[in-house]
Design a protein around this motif. Structure first.
Motif, mmCIF file in Angstrom:
data_model
loop_
_atom_site.group_PDB
_atom_site.id
_atom_site.type_symbol
_atom_site.label_atom_id
_atom_site.label_comp_id
_atom_site.label_asym_id
_atom_site.label_seq_id
_atom_site.Cartn_x
_atom_site.Cartn_y
_atom_site.Cartn_z
ATOM 1 N N LYS A 123 0.807 -1.232 0.000
ATOM 2 C CA LYS A 123 0.000 0.000 0.000
ATOM 3 C C LYS A 123 0.833 1.272 0.000
ATOM 4 O O LYS A 123 0.391 2.310 -0.506
ATOM 5 C CB LYS A 123 -0.990 -0.004 1.161
ATOM 6 N N ASP A 124 2.037 1.219 0.563
ATOM 7 C CA ASP A 124 2.877 2.419 0.562
ATOM 8 C C ASP A 124 3.456 2.709 -0.820
ATOM 9 O O ASP A 124 3.903 3.821 -1.088
ATOM 10 C CB ASP A 124 4.007 2.270 1.587
ATOM 11 N N PRO A 180 -0.474 4.347 -4.257
ATOM 12 C CA PRO A 180 -1.433 5.311 -3.720
ATOM 13 C C PRO A 180 -2.761 5.305 -4.461
ATOM 14 O O PRO A 180 -3.743 5.873 -3.991
ATOM 15 C CB PRO A 180 -0.721 6.655 -3.894
ATOM 16 N N TRP A 212 -7.648 1.310 4.390
ATOM 17 C CA TRP A 212 -6.492 2.027 3.827
ATOM 18 C C TRP A 212 -6.810 2.855 2.586
ATOM 19 O O TRP A 212 -6.028 3.726 2.207
ATOM 20 C CB TRP A 212 -5.389 1.031 3.470
ATOM 21 N N TYR A 213 -7.924 2.564 1.926
ATOM 22 C CA TYR A 213 -8.253 3.230 0.660
ATOM 23 C C TYR A 213 -9.689 3.745 0.644
ATOM 24 O O TYR A 213 -10.587 3.127 1.228
ATOM 25 C CB TYR A 213 -8.107 2.253 -0.522
ATOM 26 N N ARG A 249 -5.533 5.980 -1.790
ATOM 27 C CA ARG A 249 -5.080 5.877 -0.405
ATOM 28 C C ARG A 249 -5.663 6.993 0.445
ATOM 29 O O ARG A 249 -5.665 8.163 0.058
ATOM 30 C CB ARG A 249 -3.546 5.942 -0.333
#
Length: 263
Positions: free
Chosen positions: A122-123, A126, A159-160, A188
């Protein structure tokens, strides 16, 4: 070169409508100025629009016949065609550790695996856009209290931000799938730390939704065992009388911390 034959074992349904292909390609514009990776380009119906965007662009394709077709018909891509399995790739190597947008007309049978890999990276990612099975897209965008709300909804929305963009009918594919498709975009959110053990959070979410008709006091018992029994009174809390689809993401985080303390 002759057209690529869709292969059932790879779940290939080639999009044939150019207007829809362009609309999907343009979904990446919500995250400008970073590279784009397209998964499963096939014969490049989306690729032809993505390659025109002024940013680094690569494709990853597991089908050798499709790779050969892309090499012949998209010489501009040069060394930016990766022949391989997206699920086995080290995504940090794709753009030398740089963030990128993930997009594609994803194979239905592995779309959930693709999104779990997105969560693991996830990092790096985005923004993720593309076309998937309608039912999965609805699930991902569903809110608490909805019967479609489930594992994917919670783990991704933690997270999104998920947007259901539009529906695509079967007739614009070769061969036509037996279900509707949908285009989604995930961007994100601002969360950098869930405030709980992330692995335990996934475990709690999966354990409860795998028995979604049962109250939490029943489904959560599988997390405990003889070596790690639940403390007295643990299952007496009011939240334990609820079912998983009734819980918001903050409540799942609170529940995870309760489980962590009990363990």
């Amino acid at each position: 070169m002759k057209q690529v034959r869709p292969k059932k074992n790879l779940g290939q349904h080639f999009l044939t409508d150019l207007n829809i292909a362009k609309r999907i390609a343009d979904t990446v514009d919500a995250c400008p100025n970073i590279p784009v990776l397209e998964v499963g380009p096939g014969m490049g119906v989306m690729t032809q629009y993505l390659v025109e965007k002024p940013r680094p662009f690569k494709v990853v394709e597991i089908d050798r016949e499709s790779v050969a077709y892309l090499q012949e018909n998209f010489p501009r891509l040069n060394d930016n065609i990766i022949g391989g399995d997206f699920l086995r790739m080290d995504l940090r190597e794709v753009f030398d550790g740089q963030q990128f947008v993930l997009t594609g007309n994803y194979p239905y049978d592995i779309s959930s695996q693709i999104f779990f890999k997105m969560l693991d990276n996830k990092d790096l990612i985005p923004c993720c856009t593309g076309m998937i099975q309608h039912e999965v897209a609805v699930r991902m965008a569903s809110q608490p209290g909805n019967k479609q709300y489930g594992i994917l909804s919670v783990l991704i929305q933690a997270w999104y931000n998920v947007e259901y963009l539009f529906t695509v009918e079967p007739g614009v594919f070769n061969p036509p799938p037996k279900v509707q498709s949908a285009v989604i975009r995930m961007t994100r959110n601002e969360v950098t730390d869930l405030g709980c053990d992330e692995q335990l959070f996934r475990r709690v979410v999966k354990a409860t939704f795998n028995q979604r008709r049962k109250m939490l006091r029943v489904s959560l018992r599988q997390i405990f065992d003889a070596n790690h029994p639940a403390p007295a009174g643990f299952f007496d809390d009011e939240i334990m009388t609820r079912r998983p689809e009734q819980l918001s993401i903050p409540q799942f985080i609170e529940l995870t911390n309760k489980v962590a303390s009990a363990l």
